[in-house]
Design an enzyme around this catalytic site. Structure first.
Site, PDB file in Angstrom:
ATOM      1  N   ASP B  91       0.865  -1.155   0.000  1.00 25.70           N
ATOM      2  CA  ASP B  91       0.000   0.000   0.000  1.00 25.70           C
ATOM      3  C   ASP B  91       0.920   1.229   0.000  1.00 25.70           C
ATOM      4  OD1 ASP B  91      -2.080   1.658   0.298  1.00 25.70           O
ATOM      5  OD2 ASP B  91      -2.639   1.011   2.310  1.00 25.70           O
ATOM      6  N   ASP B 270      -8.085  -7.013  -0.419  1.00 23.42           N
ATOM      7  CA  ASP B 270      -7.324  -7.205   0.820  1.00 23.42           C
ATOM      8  C   ASP B 270      -8.146  -6.671   1.968  1.00 23.42           C
ATOM      9  OD1 ASP B 270      -6.800  -4.251   0.212  1.00 23.42           O
ATOM     10  OD2 ASP B 270      -5.936  -4.493   2.209  1.00 23.42           O
ATOM     11  N   CYS B 308     -12.724 -28.471   6.191  1.00 22.65           N
ATOM     12  CA  CYS B 308     -11.693 -27.446   5.998  1.00 22.65           C
ATOM     13  C   CYS B 308     -10.306 -28.086   5.908  1.00 22.65           C
ATOM     14  CB  CYS B 308     -11.742 -26.442   7.150  1.00 22.65           C
ATOM     15  SG  CYS B 308     -10.496 -25.154   7.027  1.00 22.65           S
ATOM     16  N   CYS B 310      -7.444 -26.449   6.528  1.00 21.13           N
ATOM     17  CA  CYS B 310      -6.438 -25.676   7.264  1.00 21.13           C
ATOM     18  C   CYS B 310      -5.777 -26.536   8.346  1.00 21.13           C
ATOM     19  CB  CYS B 310      -7.065 -24.430   7.878  1.00 21.13           C
ATOM     20  SG  CYS B 310      -7.834 -24.713   9.483  1.00 21.13           S
ATOM     21  N   CYS B 313      -8.051 -27.230  11.522  1.00 21.07           N
ATOM     22  CA  CYS B 313      -9.122 -28.221  11.387  1.00 21.07           C
ATOM     23  C   CYS B 313      -8.565 -29.609  11.108  1.00 21.07           C
ATOM     24  CB  CYS B 313     -10.101 -27.797  10.297  1.00 21.07           C
ATOM     25  SG  CYS B 313     -11.054 -26.326  10.749  1.00 21.07           S
ATOM     26  N   HIS B 339      -6.850 -20.657  10.201  1.00 18.14           N
ATOM     27  CA  HIS B 339      -8.134 -21.110   9.671  1.00 18.14           C
ATOM     28  C   HIS B 339      -8.790 -20.034   8.802  1.00 18.14           C
ATOM     29  CE1 HIS B 339     -12.117 -22.880   9.362  1.00 18.14           C
ATOM     30  NE2 HIS B 339     -12.571 -21.670   9.631  1.00 18.14           N
TER      31      HIS B 339
END
Lengths: 593, 415
Positions: B91, B270, B308, B310, B313, B339
């Site tokens: 940014d 974002d 999931c 991730c 999980c 997650h």
């Protein structure tokens, strides 16, 4: 207890032996450095986990290794034996881990793998030395976020059965009321601790008989129960407690048939919590001073919570290594030598070395090193002291500056990465170790460095071997990428300095992985000297270590000051939950999430 | 930068593209997790990579204050500093000057602000902003823009829009003369507040400069405007921006916002939301957010989401365990952060697959049915998607419709 999962589960046993490299004919020494191996054997036939001793255990807070995600725990090879204080789970009834189904509920609930991690539990956090309401003959007062909870030996045995940790410490009546304690109180403490141990052994043996093969003789080799050695600072009381463990139980048989001839037969190892012990020693020496008419300062509060080292000189007597060794030896004198001895909350590698040398302690918790990570310290020391470390050296050694040398020629045990000195220091965390990538490069070039590699996630990070794919197209992103699962450059001191000053939690994740690895390497060094050079050389190396590194730990005091300043500069004030956390536990407290 | 559109949704304006940058290929549409201070909160760069993330965001304003450009140049840029091997977007700092500094004065020269360290007046010019981003070495740099609060009205909005265009020219000139044109790509930021006319003028001017910019961001939104206004401005911009440039919607993070933006033709977004909300104990799921701190999760031994991928999980972390540690242990924040980043990536990955397969409208319908089916659909989403040919209510005419933001949240039922 309606929700408790009461099925019978395969138990673990703790077996201790002298190191295979030692001749089996040589028994383990009673008091003196011991090389050994702790084996945790599982009844379900899973591979046993072997931990070489002297070695380390990892401390937890609320069931997690502070600051580490589960993938970071798996990455950190130094984490093998993990100790879980159970009291934080008492805020729910029934406690959550006992509601978890499966053969290894505690492993499952906390996310540790039975194949890689040994889990031990105690009722209380061994580092929590705050004043507590008195225990009575039926329960121990424990502490959780919702206040004090009473825990009876019967309930403790049920929790053990239901959550099935590998190792369990019997309840112990350690007074956390204001010291000094009367003889009568000490006497009660011994009585209760003995009775509570007997109670747990009884329950464990009953379950073991149900699960195990019939007619199996119950001996110490099939136990997973640890006992905390009671008696406070009173040498006679400590001796009496230990002797009690060795007494024949025949006389009780009629009333309460015991599976063991002696209590000690059911005990797998001996635990020493140094926080209450130091408080007791401090009270004892203060009492002695008063006898001499010395108007001593008021005692420091026993609550050692969130402090690393009591730096006040009033406490120096409690730091007297000889006094500490004396009380530990008093406990061990009547006991057999073939069981492991565990120490919680040793406050420096110096203390650990002395306890290995003078008492023959086998396992230490890593609390000290983990707490250092909380306050921004990257450990950087080694045993045996590396050649050249004793002289003041040129600041830059192979691109990685050594720790500071203090007036009095003592070196720091690590780096206070809060310090502005590190803003431009782009080297790996520790000068005593190589990072994985430099090591690989040097080896490839045929000029290997003698220094060991720090295998931690900060010094030897690897690019991930796999990536989660979120669409069928995602392979495109990774196919062209060179080097999956290859060594990456180490994280730099300047980066961790930046993360500390910007309040990024990642700083502490990196430091915890690193500090645990450095402490693990310290124990590897101890074992290596004992194995290859013998006790005499070990003693010489201990002396050299004590002379080389600063035990006052000025470094830690400086780090704490910096840590507080960064906290204050943040301006918004601390969140209420952080205060709760501060009061509640000892590790992982430095960061506002 | 190489940018190639691989597929377009036959109904909506959504598309899948391949964006090749110096640090690898990122497939669009994508969500970019935010590492403001050169770290995704609590994680290491290697952990973020393992989650399947190829593009993250750093903040120019923050990295200029700490560690500063000298250190970044010394170590060879922000990639090396944080150990990140993949693409990085920075940014420009324009937004932070306004959001974090009460006394920022905007002049034609640049933004004059009081240094948060010394209090000294400090000038951030467009040239300086690009120079800082050169030190950072980001793959995508944003121009310095003159940011006004979204709800500002009156001449200031137009002034800021025109100044943003002039500053774009200065950023382009500075960047082209720096010799880094091939290693770093510059994006323009469309401004103009919530005034469609100003937006149009801005779009016209910026599209004229197409050959000198690599992509376009839509700025000045997500600042408290009505959702109905929000989607109309996004649509207006996305419609007018050139096909062969990536479109980046700044500060968008709720799943429904992301999917609406994708349907309107946005490629990148974002937001700190998924990582910030994780630290406060909220787990994102396809059935709506779970507030793990609530008592109802305290004894629940299921993972957040059985499907999931991730690490939280798949390692079987239960809601009960998370409840035990969230907001008390940093490890609880790490678990939910991992997650939530994966959740965002699954939402966008699912969109990529659906667009490739020509099933994006169905994907939208399924998502909304799972996410809002029990509480009601946000009216603005229904309207926005109708504008690109998808009627969420087609097969379910009795669905409850909720006016306003209609963001879904899990509140305590105890209180």
């Amino acid at each position: 207890m309606a929700m408790m999962n009461a099925e019978l589960k395969p138990r673990s046993s703790l077996i201790f032996s002298s190191s295979p490299s030692q001749s089996h004919a040589t028994p383990l020494p009673h008091f003196g450095p011991r090389l050994g191996e702790v084996n945790v054997q599982r009844q379900e036939g899973a591979a046993r986990i072997a931990i070489k001793t002297p070695g380390m255990m990892t401390a937890t807070s609320r069931g997690v290794v502070p600051h580490l995600s589960r993938d970071h725990v798996r990455l950190t090879r130094a984490i093998c034996w993990v100790h879980v204080p159970f009291e934080t789970f008492l805020e729910h009834n029934p406690p959550l881990p006992i509601t978890q189904p499966g053969p290894r509920p505690l492993h499952q609930f906390l996310g540790f793998s039975p194949a890689d991690h040994v889990l031990s539990v105690s009722a209380r956090d061994p580092f929590d030395g705050r004043d507590m309401p008195a225990n009575n003959k039926d329960y121990v007062a424990t502490y959780c976020i919702r206040g004090v909870r009473k825990l009876t030996p019967e309930v403790w045995a049920q929790y053990d059965a239901a959550c099935n940790p590998d190792i369990i410490t019997a309840l112990s009546d350690t007074p956390f009321t204001s010291a000094p304690h009367s003889n009568k109180r000490t006497h009660k403490s011994l009585e209760r601790s003995t009775a509570w141990l007997a109670n747990l052994l009884h329950s464990v043996a009953a379950r073991r008989r149900e699960v195990g093969s019939d007619g199996e003789p119950l001996t110490g080799s099939l136990s997973n129960v640890l006992v905390h050695m009671a008696g406070g600072a009173v040498v006679q009381a400590r001796k009496a407690f230990a002797e009690g463990l060795m007494e024949d139980l025949e006389e009780f048989k009629a009333v309460n048939p015991s599976p063991y001839r002696r209590l000690d037969d059911g005990v797998a190892g001996y635990v020493f919590d140094l926080v209450p012990l130091r408080a007791a020693l401090s009270a004892r020496s203060k009492a002695a001073d008063e006898d001499l008419g010395d108007d001593a300062d008021t005692l420091k509060p026993r609550g050692a919570i969130n402090t690393l080292t009591p730096t006040s000189s009033a406490d120096t007597s409690a730091m007297d290594p000889a006094a500490l060794s004396e009380v530990l030896r008093a406990s061990l004198q009547p006991l057999p030598t073939h069981k492991p001895r565990l120490v919680n909350s040793a406050r420096s590698p110096h203390e650990m070395l002395r306890l290995v040398r003078d008492v023959g302690i086998d396992l230490f918790d890593a609390h000290w090193a983990q707490r250092a990570a909380d306050i921004g310290v990257a450990l950087d020391f080694a045993f045996p002291v590396a050649l050249g470390d004793t002289q003041p050296v040129d600041a830059r050694v192979a691109g990685s500056p050594r720790t500071k040398v203090r007036p009095g020629e003592k070196m720091d045990l690590g780096h206070n990465l809060y310090s502005g000195d590190y803003a431009h220091d782009h080297s790996r965390l520790a000068a005593n170790f190589l990072d994985g990538r430099s090591h690989a490069q040097q080896t490839a070039e045929g000029s290997p460095d003698a220094r060991p590699v720090c295998p931690c996630g900060a010094c030897s990070p690897r690019s991930p071997g796999t990536h989660i794919l979120h669409s069928a197209l995602d392979r495109t992103s990774w196919e062209g990428q060179a080097g999956a699962d290859t060594l990456e450059p180490p994280f730099m001191r300047s980066y961790v300095h930046h993360l500390l000053h910007t309040h990024e939690m990642s700083a502490h994740s990196l430091l915890v992985m690193h500090n645990l690895s450095v402490l693990d390497a310290f124990f590897v060094g101890i074992r290596s000297v004992l194995e290859h050079a013998g006790t005499e050389e070990f003693n010489r190396q201990v002396d050299l270590f004590l002379e080389t590194y600063d035990e006052e730990m000025v470094l830690f005091d400086e780090a704490k000051v910096d840590w507080v300043q960064v906290e204050m500069a943040r301006g918004k004030g601390r969140l209420a939950r952080e205060k709760i956390k501060q009061a509640e536990s000892s590790l992982g407290t430095s960061v506002d999430v | 930068m190489e940018f190639e559109v691989l597929a377009k949704c036959p109904i909506t304006r959504a598309r899948v593209s391949r964006m090749k940058l110096p640090h690898g290929i990122t497939m669009l549409p994508t969500f970019m997790p935010v590492a403001t201070q050169a770290a995704i909160k609590g994680l290491t760069a290697h952990q973020v990579e393992a989650l399947g993330i190829t593009l993250i965001l750093n903040n120019t304003y923050h990295l200029n204050l700490r560690p500063g450009t000298k250190i970044l140049r010394d170590v060879g840029g922000a990639h090396r500093f944080q150990g990140w091997r993949h693409n990085l977007l920075t940014d420009s700092g324009g937004f932070q000057l306004v959001s974090l500094n009460k006394f920022t004065q905007i002049t034609e020269e640049g933004a004059l602000f009081a240094s948060p360290f010394t209090g000294e007046p400090t000038m951030l010019t467009p040239e300086e902003s690009i120079s800082i981003q050169h030190a950072i070495g980001s793959d995508i740099m944003m121009q310095l823009d003159d940011v006004v609060h979204t709800l500002t009205v009156g001449p200031r909005v137009g002034e800021a829009m025109w100044r943003t265009i002039r500053w774009l020219d200065r950023c382009i000139d500075f960047h082209e003369n720096s010799g880094r044109k091939n290693s770093q790509s510059l994006f323009a930021i469309v401004q103009g507040g919530i005034d469609p006319e100003l937006r149009d003028q801005c779009l016209d001017e910026m599209v004229k400069r197409k050959d000198r910019v690599a992509g376009y961001a839509i700025g000045g939104l997500s600042g408290g405007e009505e959702k109905d206004t929000f989607w109309r401005i996004i649509k207006q911009c996305a419609d007018k921006l050139p096909e062969d440039r990536p479109r980046y919607s700044m500060g968008i993070g709720f799943a429904e916002d992301l999917l609406v933006c994708v349907a309107l033709g946005v490629d990148m977004a974002d937001c700190v939301f998924p990582t910030r909300t994780a630290r406060f104990g909220v787990a994102l799921t396809f059935n709506g957010p779970l507030n793990i701190r609530l008592k109802k999760h305290a004894t629940d031994l299921r993972p957040i989401d059985e499907t999931c991928t991730c690490p939280t999980c798949t390692s079987g972390t239960s809601r009960a365990m998370l409840h035990h540690i969230v907001t008390l242990e940093t490890a609880g924040a790490h678990a939910l952060t991992q997650h939530n980043i994966v959740f965002q990536a699954r939402v966008m990955g699912g969109a990529r697959d659906a667009i490739m397969n020509g099933t994006f409208p169905t994907y939208l319908k399924t998502f909304f049915a799972n996410y809002f089916g029990d509480t009601g659909y946000p009216e603005w989403c229904v309207n926005a998607l109708r504008s690109v040919g998808v009627d969420l209510l087609e097969d379910r005419p009795h669905t409850k419709i909720i006016a306003g933001d209609a963001t879904k949240w899990e509140y305590s039922d105890a209180a």
